[in-house]
Motif scaffolding. Structure first.
Motif, PDB file in Angstrom:
ATOM      1  N   TYR A 130      43.265  27.771  45.670  1.00 47.36           N
ATOM      2  CA  TYR A 130      43.260  28.793  44.645  1.00 47.36           C
ATOM      3  C   TYR A 130      44.617  29.478  44.621  1.00 47.36           C
ATOM      4  O   TYR A 130      45.198  29.797  45.663  1.00 47.36           O
ATOM      5  CB  TYR A 130      42.182  29.839  44.907  1.00 47.36           C
ATOM      6  CG  TYR A 130      40.786  29.276  44.829  1.00 47.36           C
ATOM      7  CD1 TYR A 130      40.137  29.151  43.615  1.00 47.36           C
ATOM      8  CD2 TYR A 130      40.145  28.836  45.981  1.00 47.36           C
ATOM      9  CE1 TYR A 130      38.866  28.617  43.534  1.00 47.36           C
ATOM     10  CE2 TYR A 130      38.883  28.289  45.919  1.00 47.36           C
ATOM     11  CZ  TYR A 130      38.236  28.186  44.691  1.00 47.36           C
ATOM     12  OH  TYR A 130      36.987  27.652  44.627  1.00 47.36           O
ATOM     13  N   ILE A 131      45.128  29.682  43.449  1.00 48.30           N
ATOM     14  CA  ILE A 131      46.380  30.410  43.284  1.00 48.30           C
ATOM     15  C   ILE A 131      46.043  31.876  43.109  1.00 48.30           C
ATOM     16  O   ILE A 131      45.276  32.243  42.208  1.00 48.30           O
ATOM     17  CB  ILE A 131      47.160  29.900  42.069  1.00 48.30           C
ATOM     18  CG1 ILE A 131      47.496  28.423  42.265  1.00 48.30           C
ATOM     19  CG2 ILE A 131      48.430  30.712  41.864  1.00 48.30           C
ATOM     20  CD1 ILE A 131      48.114  27.775  41.040  1.00 48.30           C
ATOM     21  N   SER A 132      46.576  32.700  43.938  1.00 48.69           N
ATOM     22  CA  SER A 132      46.256  34.127  43.872  1.00 48.69           C
ATOM     23  C   SER A 132      47.135  34.806  42.835  1.00 48.69           C
ATOM     24  O   SER A 132      48.352  34.629  42.809  1.00 48.69           O
ATOM     25  CB  SER A 132      46.477  34.778  45.244  1.00 48.69           C
ATOM     26  OG  SER A 132      46.255  36.156  45.154  1.00 48.69           O
ATOM     27  N   LYS A 133      46.527  35.542  41.954  1.00 49.30           N
ATOM     28  CA  LYS A 133      47.298  36.373  41.028  1.00 49.30           C
ATOM     29  C   LYS A 133      46.428  37.552  40.625  1.00 49.30           C
ATOM     30  O   LYS A 133      45.207  37.500  40.686  1.00 49.30           O
ATOM     31  CB  LYS A 133      47.710  35.583  39.790  1.00 49.30           C
ATOM     32  CG  LYS A 133      46.597  35.402  38.761  1.00 49.30           C
ATOM     33  CD  LYS A 133      47.150  34.950  37.432  1.00 49.30           C
ATOM     34  CE  LYS A 133      46.025  34.935  36.366  1.00 49.30           C
ATOM     35  NZ  LYS A 133      46.516  34.571  35.042  1.00 49.30           N
ATOM     36  N   ARG A 134      47.061  38.615  40.209  1.00 46.63           N
ATOM     37  CA  ARG A 134      46.297  39.763  39.731  1.00 46.63           C
ATOM     38  C   ARG A 134      45.724  39.403  38.367  1.00 46.63           C
ATOM     39  O   ARG A 134      46.393  38.819  37.520  1.00 46.63           O
ATOM     40  CB  ARG A 134      47.207  40.985  39.617  1.00 46.63           C
ATOM     41  CG  ARG A 134      47.725  41.477  40.962  1.00 46.63           C
ATOM     42  CD  ARG A 134      48.546  42.733  40.780  1.00 46.63           C
ATOM     43  NE  ARG A 134      47.721  43.798  40.228  1.00 46.63           N
ATOM     44  CZ  ARG A 134      48.221  44.989  39.823  1.00 46.63           C
ATOM     45  NH1 ARG A 134      49.514  45.216  39.915  1.00 46.63           N
ATOM     46  NH2 ARG A 134      47.423  45.903  39.336  1.00 46.63           N
ATOM     47  N   HIS A 135      44.502  39.748  38.177  1.00 47.88           N
ATOM     48  CA  HIS A 135      43.905  39.492  36.876  1.00 47.88           C
ATOM     49  C   HIS A 135      43.067  40.691  36.474  1.00 47.88           C
ATOM     50  O   HIS A 135      42.710  41.529  37.290  1.00 47.88           O
ATOM     51  CB  HIS A 135      43.066  38.215  36.901  1.00 47.88           C
ATOM     52  CG  HIS A 135      41.803  38.345  37.704  1.00 47.88           C
ATOM     53  ND1 HIS A 135      41.798  38.263  39.076  1.00 47.88           N
ATOM     54  CD2 HIS A 135      40.512  38.562  37.324  1.00 47.88           C
ATOM     55  CE1 HIS A 135      40.562  38.419  39.516  1.00 47.88           C
ATOM     56  NE2 HIS A 135      39.763  38.601  38.483  1.00 47.88           N
ATOM     57  N   MET A 136      42.753  40.741  35.197  1.00 49.90           N
ATOM     58  CA  MET A 136      42.033  41.874  34.627  1.00 49.90           C
ATOM     59  C   MET A 136      40.526  41.719  34.860  1.00 49.90           C
ATOM     60  O   MET A 136      39.967  40.654  34.583  1.00 49.90           O
ATOM     61  CB  MET A 136      42.321  41.936  33.124  1.00 49.90           C
ATOM     62  CG  MET A 136      41.774  43.148  32.404  1.00 49.90           C
ATOM     63  SD  MET A 136      42.112  43.013  30.636  1.00 49.90           S
ATOM     64  CE  MET A 136      43.893  42.840  30.669  1.00 49.90           C
ATOM     65  N   PRO A 137      39.836  42.737  35.349  1.00 48.76           N
ATOM     66  CA  PRO A 137      38.386  42.644  35.505  1.00 48.76           C
ATOM     67  C   PRO A 137      37.695  42.442  34.160  1.00 48.76           C
ATOM     68  O   PRO A 137      38.178  42.926  33.119  1.00 48.76           O
ATOM     69  CB  PRO A 137      38.008  44.005  36.119  1.00 48.76           C
ATOM     70  CG  PRO A 137      39.269  44.533  36.706  1.00 48.76           C
ATOM     71  CD  PRO A 137      40.374  44.016  35.853  1.00 48.76           C
ATOM     72  N   ARG A 138      36.565  41.727  34.166  1.00 46.93           N
ATOM     73  CA  ARG A 138      35.806  41.517  32.917  1.00 46.93           C
ATOM     74  C   ARG A 138      35.426  42.835  32.287  1.00 46.93           C
ATOM     75  O   ARG A 138      35.461  42.987  31.073  1.00 46.93           O
ATOM     76  CB  ARG A 138      34.554  40.676  33.211  1.00 46.93           C
ATOM     77  CG  ARG A 138      33.623  40.523  31.990  1.00 46.93           C
ATOM     78  CD  ARG A 138      34.322  39.747  30.893  1.00 46.93           C
ATOM     79  NE  ARG A 138      33.526  39.640  29.672  1.00 46.93           N
ATOM     80  CZ  ARG A 138      33.637  40.442  28.634  1.00 46.93           C
ATOM     81  NH1 ARG A 138      34.486  41.458  28.647  1.00 46.93           N
ATOM     82  NH2 ARG A 138      32.914  40.245  27.550  1.00 46.93           N
ATOM     83  N   ARG A 139      35.047  43.802  33.088  1.00 47.67           N
ATOM     84  CA  ARG A 139      34.631  45.083  32.534  1.00 47.67           C
ATOM     85  C   ARG A 139      35.825  46.047  32.559  1.00 47.67           C
ATOM     86  O   ARG A 139      35.932  46.942  33.391  1.00 47.67           O
ATOM     87  CB  ARG A 139      33.448  45.658  33.302  1.00 47.67           C
ATOM     88  CG  ARG A 139      32.269  44.688  33.403  1.00 47.67           C
ATOM     89  CD  ARG A 139      30.945  45.400  33.461  1.00 47.67           C
ATOM     90  NE  ARG A 139      30.670  46.162  32.270  1.00 47.67           N
ATOM     91  CZ  ARG A 139      30.280  45.645  31.101  1.00 47.67           C
ATOM     92  NH1 ARG A 139      30.156  44.353  30.965  1.00 47.67           N
ATOM     93  NH2 ARG A 139      30.041  46.419  30.066  1.00 47.67           N
ATOM     94  N   THR A 140      36.756  45.807  31.639  1.00 46.67           N
ATOM     95  CA  THR A 140      37.943  46.648  31.480  1.00 46.67           C
ATOM     96  C   THR A 140      37.761  47.504  30.228  1.00 46.67           C
ATOM     97  O   THR A 140      37.354  47.002  29.179  1.00 46.67           O
ATOM     98  CB  THR A 140      39.215  45.786  31.350  1.00 46.67           C
ATOM     99  OG1 THR A 140      39.404  45.061  32.561  1.00 46.67           O
ATOM    100  CG2 THR A 140      40.436  46.654  31.095  1.00 46.67           C
ATOM    101  N   PHE A 141      38.065  48.794  30.340  1.00 45.95           N
ATOM    102  CA  PHE A 141      37.910  49.718  29.226  1.00 45.95           C
ATOM    103  C   PHE A 141      39.223  50.449  28.969  1.00 45.95           C
ATOM    104  O   PHE A 141      39.968  50.756  29.898  1.00 45.95           O
ATOM    105  CB  PHE A 141      36.827  50.757  29.522  1.00 45.95           C
ATOM    106  CG  PHE A 141      35.506  50.171  29.915  1.00 45.95           C
ATOM    107  CD1 PHE A 141      34.634  49.690  28.952  1.00 45.95           C
ATOM    108  CD2 PHE A 141      35.133  50.076  31.259  1.00 45.95           C
ATOM    109  CE1 PHE A 141      33.415  49.143  29.313  1.00 45.95           C
ATOM    110  CE2 PHE A 141      33.920  49.522  31.622  1.00 45.95           C
ATOM    111  CZ  PHE A 141      33.052  49.059  30.649  1.00 45.95           C
TER     112      PHE A 141
END
Length: 467
Positions: free
Chosen positions: A2-13
């Motif tokens: 798995y390549i680690s990267k910051r990603h946006m949570p599904r529940r973003t407001f």
């Protein structure tokens, strides 16, 4: 690997003054190189929509000739479902036993819309002890899949209970015709009947819009926003601009389309509010479109938007109240080259078995089904994970009578549209023997599609075979 990267949570407001803006599913919400099966994109939650119209359908105009694959040319009333035929299941022969008058009585079958999603005859009372015997299946489903969404469920209507409708009668509470969505209440063990309470069906798209996006707004903030023709997006412009800088081209397009839809719905709501404020002859409350076609499309557009952003996963819509005399002057289209009909809904349902009157009533039924097709096509147009939102939804369209001229509660039309996340195969007509299979059996099957395992629902005698 798995390549680690910051990603946006599904529940973003995105949040602003009196605004909570949920976002649609974006590529940025999927971690880089994560196995697709482990992502939110691959396993979206199923949705459910329940749509009810009373007064049956015109006999001879909705049942396909043969069981099995749907015919190349759909029956007259179902013609609008052509573009979603691969997602459509037509069920004929079902028995709405829970809508029949109690044995030994007459009447009492025009006041039980609440039985649609329970398959239980409501308690005969006009008092505060009204109950439908169990929560409706939409609320059972909402408890299963809606607890981690902003709104567990939406309840919508397109007819004011105080407008174009009869008074309730036959000793039945108006709550049975005003709502098809009921929750359960704590019930003492000494009471033989489960206590339930109706959820109000919201008529006003403006109120629905504020519920979806105006979290935290005070009445003063909402009034000021409407007065100045401001968009809720104005409160989050800075956050939107910052977000767009971090997104790829595909996600920027998705967010742009999403916010464009929000602005367009706001514009239509504001037009309706202005029209009702300057024309005192309009009968609908402020903010409610005067034309049924505008009204129901707004309600369904809001539903689609809420599904897309995962604000809610469950919705119900009460298309009309029993005994309504409303007519539907809908616009001309390919389906309706002559436009709307002046036939009143309840009056038209008593067609006297006259072929000309039956055909006019069939046109009215055809229009009602086309409104569901409108929502289905919108959901089909929304990509999601390995399919579309329609692939991950189930829509139930039903009524409480077959041939309403004779108040028959057998051969009652029910239509399913959607993929139910792979649990429903479309393009089928399923025929059942008359007066042998109750609608409770269908409700039991629907619950199974949401991994809710019950032995009984209302008057069910088992699960539907073939479905």
């Amino acid at each position: 690997m798995y390549i680690s990267k910051r990603h946006m949570p599904r529940r973003t407001f995105l949040r602003g003054a009196g605004v909570t803006l949920a976002l649609p599913l974006l590529d940025a919400m999927v971690p880089a190189a994560t196995a697709l099966a482990q992502t939110a994109a691959a396993t979206p939650k199923s949705r459910f929509v329940g749509i009810f119209y009373p007064h049956g359908m015109a006999p001879g105009y909705w049942v396909p000739e043969k069981e099995g694959p749907l015919p190349e040319k759909l029956p007259h009333i179902l013609a609008s479902l052509e573009k979603v035929k691969e997602h459509t299941v037509v069920l004929s022969g079902l028995w709405s036993k829970s809508a029949e008058p109690p044995e030994g009585t007459t009447g009492s079958d025009h006041w039980v819309a609440a039985a649609f999603l329970t398959a239980i005859k409501p308690k005969k009372t006009a008092g505060s002890d009204a109950t439908v015997g169990s929560p409706t299946i939409d609320q059972v489903i909402a408890h299963q899949i809606g607890q981690d969404s902003l709104l567990p469920s939406l309840q919508l209507a397109v007819e004011d209970p105080n407008s174009s409708s009869s008074n309730c009668g036959e000793g039945y509470s108006c709550s049975y015709t005003n709502s098809i969505s009921w929750i359960d209440l704590p019930t003492p063990e000494s009471e033989p009947v489960q206590r339930t309470s109706p959820l109000p069906m919201e008529l006003n798209p403006q109120v629905v819009f504020e519920r979806l996006f105006g979290s935290g707004a005070t009445p003063a903030v909402r009034a000021a926003r409407m007065k100045e023709n401001q968009s809720i997006l104005d409160s989050v412009l800075g956050e939107l601009a910052s977000l767009q800088k971090t997104l790829g081209a595909s996600d920027r397009r998705t967010v742009g389309q999403y916010t464009d839809e929000i602005r367009e719905i706001e514009r239509r709501i504001q037009l309706a509010a202005k029209a009702s404020s300057v024309d005192p002859t309009l009968t609908e409350p402020p903010g409610v479109p005067d034309q049924f076609d505008d009204h129901i499309k707004l309600q369904f557009d809001l539903t689609a938007l809420a599904f897309r952003a995962d604000i809610t996963r469950v919705a119900t819509l009460l298309g009309a109240r029993d005994l309504t005399g409303r007519s539907y002057p809908f616009p001309k289209s390919e389906l309706f080259p002559q436009g709307g009909t002046s036939v009143g809904f309840h009056g038209g349902s008593h067609h006297q078995d006259d072929p000309a009157q039956i055909r006019r009533y069939a046109d009215l039924n055809r229009y009602h089904v086309s409104t569901m097709a409108y929502l289905a096509e919108k959901l089909k147009s929304m990509p999601e994970g390995d399919g579309t939102v329609l692939d991950h939804s189930l829509m139930l369209y039903g009524t409480n009578m077959g041939n309403s001229n004779q108040h028959q509660h057998y051969d009652v039309p029910h239509i399913l549209v959607g993929g139910a996340s792979g649990k429903l195969k479309g393009n089928r007509h399923l025929a059942y023997e008359r007066k042998t299979v109750t609608t409770g059996n269908l409700l039991l099957n629907i619950l199974e599609m949401y991994d809710i395992h019950q032995e009984k629902q209302g008057d069910s005698t088992g699960r539907l075979v073939k479905l």
